[in-house]
Motif scaffolding. Structure first.
Motif, PDB file in Angstrom:
ATOM      1  N   VAL A  57     101.952  43.056 -28.620  1.00 17.11           N
ATOM      2  CA  VAL A  57     102.308  41.635 -28.564  1.00 17.11           C
ATOM      3  C   VAL A  57     103.814  41.449 -28.798  1.00 17.11           C
ATOM      4  N   GLU A  58     104.297  41.998 -29.890  1.00 18.75           N
ATOM      5  CA  GLU A  58     105.702  41.790 -30.246  1.00 18.75           C
ATOM      6  C   GLU A  58     106.633  42.626 -29.362  1.00 18.75           C
ATOM      7  N   GLY A  59     106.238  43.857 -29.083  1.00 20.23           N
ATOM      8  CA  GLY A  59     107.097  44.716 -28.255  1.00 20.23           C
ATOM      9  C   GLY A  59     107.371  44.069 -26.904  1.00 20.23           C
ATOM     10  N   ALA A  78     107.177  53.708 -25.195  1.00 20.23           N
ATOM     11  CA  ALA A  78     106.040  54.518 -25.646  1.00 20.23           C
ATOM     12  C   ALA A  78     104.983  53.602 -26.244  1.00 20.23           C
ATOM     13  N   ASP A  79     103.745  53.850 -25.889  1.00 20.91           N
ATOM     14  CA  ASP A  79     102.641  53.136 -26.539  1.00 20.91           C
ATOM     15  C   ASP A  79     101.388  53.990 -26.439  1.00 20.91           C
ATOM     16  N   LEU A  80     100.494  53.776 -27.399  1.00 17.81           N
ATOM     17  CA  LEU A  80      99.286  54.601 -27.477  1.00 17.81           C
ATOM     18  C   LEU A  80      98.114  54.003 -26.700  1.00 17.81           C
ATOM     19  N   SER A  83      97.270  50.453 -21.154  1.00 14.22           N
ATOM     20  CA  SER A  83      97.543  49.164 -20.487  1.00 14.22           C
ATOM     21  C   SER A  83      98.868  48.569 -20.936  1.00 14.22           C
ATOM     22  N   ARG A  84      99.307  48.978 -22.092  1.00 12.90           N
ATOM     23  CA  ARG A  84     100.566  48.420 -22.592  1.00 12.90           C
ATOM     24  C   ARG A  84     101.778  49.046 -21.908  1.00 12.90           C
ATOM     25  N   HIS A  85     101.568  50.145 -21.184  1.00 15.00           N
ATOM     26  CA  HIS A  85     102.661  50.666 -20.350  1.00 15.00           C
ATOM     27  C   HIS A  85     102.919  49.690 -19.206  1.00 15.00           C
ATOM     28  N   PRO A 120     102.604  48.774 -35.533  1.00 10.59           N
ATOM     29  CA  PRO A 120     102.131  48.217 -36.809  1.00 10.59           C
ATOM     30  C   PRO A 120     102.909  48.834 -37.984  1.00 10.59           C
ATOM     31  N   ASP A 121     102.879  48.139 -39.102  1.00  8.54           N
ATOM     32  CA  ASP A 121     103.753  48.480 -40.237  1.00  8.54           C
ATOM     33  C   ASP A 121     103.581  49.919 -40.730  1.00  8.54           C
ATOM     34  N   HIS A 122     102.351  50.455 -40.679  1.00  9.16           N
ATOM     35  CA  HIS A 122     102.118  51.777 -41.286  1.00  9.16           C
ATOM     36  C   HIS A 122     102.823  52.883 -40.501  1.00  9.16           C
ATOM     37  N   GLU A 141     110.944  46.354 -36.463  1.00 11.19           N
ATOM     38  CA  GLU A 141     110.276  45.084 -36.697  1.00 11.19           C
ATOM     39  C   GLU A 141     110.032  44.851 -38.190  1.00 11.19           C
ATOM     40  N   LYS A 142     109.833  43.604 -38.517  1.00 15.26           N
ATOM     41  CA  LYS A 142     109.501  43.196 -39.875  1.00 15.26           C
ATOM     42  C   LYS A 142     108.012  43.363 -40.111  1.00 15.26           C
ATOM     43  N   PRO A 143     107.520  43.480 -41.322  1.00 19.45           N
ATOM     44  CA  PRO A 143     108.291  43.786 -42.518  1.00 19.45           C
ATOM     45  C   PRO A 143     108.785  45.220 -42.394  1.00 19.45           C
ATOM     46  N   SER A 169     113.506  40.187 -38.456  1.00 17.84           N
ATOM     47  CA  SER A 169     113.207  38.775 -38.775  1.00 17.84           C
ATOM     48  C   SER A 169     114.277  37.944 -38.093  1.00 17.84           C
ATOM     49  N   GLN A 170     113.968  37.532 -36.884  1.00 17.13           N
ATOM     50  CA  GLN A 170     114.991  36.986 -35.995  1.00 17.13           C
ATOM     51  C   GLN A 170     115.629  35.691 -36.475  1.00 17.13           C
ATOM     52  N   ARG A 171     115.000  35.028 -37.446  1.00 14.00           N
ATOM     53  CA  ARG A 171     115.570  33.760 -37.886  1.00 14.00           C
ATOM     54  C   ARG A 171     116.953  33.917 -38.507  1.00 14.00           C
ATOM     55  N   TRP A 243      94.954  44.741 -36.862  1.00 14.90           N
ATOM     56  CA  TRP A 243      95.358  45.606 -37.961  1.00 14.90           C
ATOM     57  C   TRP A 243      95.948  44.841 -39.146  1.00 14.90           C
ATOM     58  N   ARG A 244      96.479  43.641 -38.918  1.00 12.27           N
ATOM     59  CA  ARG A 244      97.105  42.885 -40.014  1.00 12.27           C
ATOM     60  C   ARG A 244      96.116  42.556 -41.134  1.00 12.27           C
ATOM     61  N   CYS A 245      94.815  42.626 -40.803  1.00 12.59           N
ATOM     62  CA  CYS A 245      93.790  42.274 -41.799  1.00 12.59           C
ATOM     63  C   CYS A 245      93.518  43.402 -42.792  1.00 12.59           C
TER      64      CYS A 245
HETATM   65  N1  LIG Z   1     109.483  39.307 -35.569  1.00 16.51           N
HETATM   66  C1  LIG Z   1     108.374  38.660 -35.316  1.00 16.51           C
HETATM   67  O1  LIG Z   1     108.331  37.433 -35.198  1.00 16.51           O
HETATM   68  C2  LIG Z   1     107.103  39.458 -35.147  1.00 16.51           C
HETATM   69  C3  LIG Z   1     106.005  38.883 -34.510  1.00 16.51           C
HETATM   70  C4  LIG Z   1     104.868  39.668 -34.349  1.00 16.51           C
HETATM   71  C5  LIG Z   1     104.827  40.964 -34.827  1.00 16.51           C
HETATM   72  N2  LIG Z   1     105.906  41.484 -35.461  1.00 16.51           N
HETATM   73  C6  LIG Z   1     105.875  42.856 -35.975  1.00 16.51           C
HETATM   74  O2  LIG Z   1     105.880  43.748 -34.882  1.00 16.51           O
HETATM   75  C7  LIG Z   1     105.115  44.899 -35.176  1.00 16.51           C
HETATM   76  C8  LIG Z   1     104.024  45.052 -34.105  1.00 16.51           C
HETATM   77  O3  LIG Z   1     103.166  43.940 -34.120  1.00 16.51           O
HETATM   78  P1  LIG Z   1     102.274  43.570 -32.838  1.00 16.51           P
HETATM   79  O4  LIG Z   1     101.675  42.264 -33.066  1.00 16.51           O
HETATM   80  O5  LIG Z   1     103.080  43.764 -31.617  1.00 16.51           O
HETATM   81  O6  LIG Z   1     101.174  44.714 -32.918  1.00 16.51           O
HETATM   82  P2  LIG Z   1     100.295  45.254 -31.707  1.00 16.51           P
HETATM   83  O7  LIG Z   1      99.116  45.905 -32.294  1.00 16.51           O
HETATM   84  O8  LIG Z   1     100.078  44.164 -30.705  1.00 16.51           O
HETATM   85  O9  LIG Z   1     101.226  46.345 -31.001  1.00 16.51           O
HETATM   86  C9  LIG Z   1     101.611  47.510 -31.658  1.00 16.51           C
HETATM   87  C10 LIG Z   1     101.618  48.632 -30.624  1.00 16.51           C
HETATM   88  O10 LIG Z   1     102.186  49.788 -31.254  1.00 16.51           O
HETATM   89  C11 LIG Z   1     101.567  50.907 -30.647  1.00 16.51           C
HETATM   90  N3  LIG Z   1     101.742  52.069 -31.506  1.00 16.51           N
HETATM   91  C12 LIG Z   1     101.301  52.263 -32.765  1.00 16.51           C
HETATM   92  N4  LIG Z   1     101.677  53.474 -33.212  1.00 16.51           N
HETATM   93  C13 LIG Z   1     102.381  54.040 -32.208  1.00 16.51           C
HETATM   94  C14 LIG Z   1     103.008  55.307 -32.057  1.00 16.51           C
HETATM   95  N5  LIG Z   1     102.999  56.206 -33.039  1.00 16.51           N
HETATM   96  N6  LIG Z   1     103.613  55.589 -30.880  1.00 16.51           N
HETATM   97  C15 LIG Z   1     103.619  54.684 -29.878  1.00 16.51           C
HETATM   98  N7  LIG Z   1     103.036  53.470 -29.961  1.00 16.51           N
HETATM   99  C16 LIG Z   1     102.417  53.155 -31.116  1.00 16.51           C
HETATM  100  C17 LIG Z   1     100.117  50.507 -30.511  1.00 16.51           C
HETATM  101  O11 LIG Z   1      99.473  51.286 -29.536  1.00 16.51           O
HETATM  102  C18 LIG Z   1     100.223  49.028 -30.152  1.00 16.51           C
HETATM  103  O12 LIG Z   1     100.102  48.802 -28.775  1.00 16.51           O
HETATM  104  C19 LIG Z   1     104.569  44.688 -36.580  1.00 16.51           C
HETATM  105  O13 LIG Z   1     105.377  45.333 -37.513  1.00 16.51           O
HETATM  106  C20 LIG Z   1     104.624  43.190 -36.759  1.00 16.51           C
HETATM  107  O14 LIG Z   1     104.729  42.785 -38.109  1.00 16.51           O
HETATM  108  C21 LIG Z   1     107.040  40.762 -35.599  1.00 16.51           C
END
Ligand SMILES: NC(=O)c1ccc[n+]([C@@H]2O[C@H](COP(=O)([O-])OP(=O)(O)OC[C@H]3O[C@@H](n4cnc5c(N)ncnc54)[C@H](O)[C@@H]3O)[C@@H](O)[C@H]2O)c1
Length: 455
Positions: A57-59, A78-80, A83-85, A120-122, A141-143, A169-171, A243-245
């Protein structure tokens, strides 16, 4: 006294009434071109090539937001989840780029200067350290961190490798927040002891109950790599998309939304330290879907010069996104994309409360003296001050584009970034303190000596 003349007391009542009616304040539309992040010509030889890890979503949103920025080009993603490619290429307007499940392929490319991490954060810690050790600058990305320890390791690696880092944190790059900072720095608010902020949403999407795409399965998703250093478990599509949950991958409301509020407040107030103490309360009232975080969270924070109260509520959205800075001389609020400054005082009024406990003679003498010391202006010389200020960005303004533009500008010029790794680490600590207090039901205290949160 003539029919149209006013006593000073009438005037003060009129002034208060006019203010209460909110005598339509002029709205100033802020000019993005006054900021250095706005589009600037870049010779082709200075083009920055970047890759991205995580195009969910964010990428995808980040990739799309880079399109208006001159002199930058995404060349690999890169994505796992396969479809996200496709989604990444579409976010770039159909541009053909290298796509892979294995982010090492991006790090091995010599033509890539910078990498965005939007996993995701982890995964932030490992991905960021791998990126900077491969000699690339990093937009994370944040956090920034999933734990205090992760943040410390990330700061160390970024600084050891002398890389530019911006946290997402784009703000902090927003022209609206720059205006708020200007007002804060001007001292117009006077001493500020209280700051409050909220980010309330009342939709399933706002509570991270995202729909699951029909092609998601254990063939199209590399689940085991996605788990990273989190505990092993069988393929779980709900965890992948929501995953945020879950504590193993995210940090709930604090990591998702408090971090934006904290970043904005730290930026505006010039704070670059973790809070000293945090006390949280809240509960899981509605979204009893197996999640591990509350859907209502309050945290009170101590800082040396002010107290801060944050709230996120998934079950009512009336307040939306709100900041209030309450000062002795004025109040500054940000509601969505509207910034308002309202002065308070000075109050030149006679006491009218406690003197009713005085005998009439003394009270009348007090009033007579007060009016003698504070003579009313001549008729016709009354001034009604209309000094409320209201600002908003122009329609279509994107703080995300400005934030990315600031990052790429710093990559090119090596000038300091707007939100570096230390700033990002400090705001993330605020999120971890909030969660620690919530889950332990104790006050979380930041110990700068041991660089740990104590309960
Ligand atoms: N700045 C903002 O306003 C904002 C908004 C939303 C999300 N975020 C942050 O962006 C990050 C992602 O959130 P999201 O909503 O896009 O999550 P998401 O689950 O939609 O996307 C994360 C993607 O990362 C990929 N991924 C995970 N581990 C990977 C790895 N080792 N190699 C390649 N790809 C990998 C996953 O396959 C997944 O498609 C989070 O840290 C979230 O907090 C920031």
């Amino acid at each position: 006294m003539g029919k149209n003349s006013l006593t000073r007391r009438d005037f003060m009542r009129l002034g208060a009434g006019a203010a209460a009616l909110g005598a339509a304040a002029k709205v100033t539309v802020l000019e993005p071109s006054t900021l250095w992040a706005s589009p600037r010509p870049v010779p082709p030889s200075d083009t920055i090539r970047f890759g991205i890890i995580g195009t969910g979503v964010e990428g995808c949103s980040l990739l799309h937001s880079t399109l208006p920025i001159s002199g930058v080009e995404c060349v690999a993603a890169a994505d796992l989840y396969d479809s996200r490619h496709i989604a990444a290429k579409e976010a770039l307007g159909g541009k053909e780029i290298e796509t892979t499940r294995d982010y090492r392929r991006i790090l091995d490319r010599k033509d890539i200067d910078a990498v965005i991490v939007a996993t995701p954060d982890h995964w932030h810690r490992k991905a960021v350290i791998d990126v900077v050790e491969a000699g690339k600058d990093i937009y994370c990305e944040k956090p920034m961190s999933h734990s205090v320890e992760d943040g410390l390791a990330m700061v160390e690696a970024i600084q050891k490798n002398k890389k530019m880092c911006t946290v997402g944190s784009q703000r902090v790059s927003s022209i609206l927040y720059h205006k708020a900072k200007e007002i804060w720095d001007s001292g117009k608010l006077g001493m500020v002891d209280t700051i409050m902020a909220a980010w309330d949403r009342n939709t399933d999407s706002g509570a991270w109950v995202y729909p699951i795409p029909p092609d998601a399965n254990d063939k199209t998703i590399d689940w085991n790599t996605w788990l990273g250093e989190a505990p092993k478990r069988p393929y779980d599509v709900v965890r992948f998309f929501r995953w945020r949950c879950y504590k193993d991958y995210g940090a709930g409301l604090a990591g998702d939304l408090f971090v934006h509020l904290l970043s904005g407040i730290h930026h505006i107030t010039g704070t670059n330290m973790p809070p000293q103490r945090a006390l949280s309360t809240g509960n899981l009232y509605h979204y009893k879907d197996g999640r591990e975080f509350p859907d209502l969270l309050w945290t009170m924070y101590d800082y040396p010069n002010y107290q801060l109260v944050l709230r996120c509520n998934h079950n009512n959205s009336e307040e939306g996104e709100f900041f209030g800075f309450y000062g002795k001389k004025g109040t500054m609020t940000i509601r969505g994309s509207t910034l308002t400054f309202k002065p308070q005082g000075p109050y030149e009024t006679p006491e009218d409360y406690s003197v009713f406990g005085w005998p009439a003679k003394l009270r009348n003498e007090y009033y007579a003296k007060w009016w003698k010391d504070h003579p009313a202006p001549e008729p016709g010389k009354f001034q009604v001050k209309e000094d409320e200020e209201v600002y908003t960005p122009p329609p279509g303004y994107s703080d995300m584009t400005d934030h990315l533009a600031n990052f790429f500008h710093s990559v090119r010029t090596r000038q300091p970034v707007v939100e570096n790794e230390v700033f990002g680490h400090h705001t993330a600590i605020g999120c971890h303190m909030s969660n620690q207090s919530y889950f332990t039901k104790t006050v979380a205290v930041w110990d700068p000596g041991t660089r740990k949160i104590k309960s």
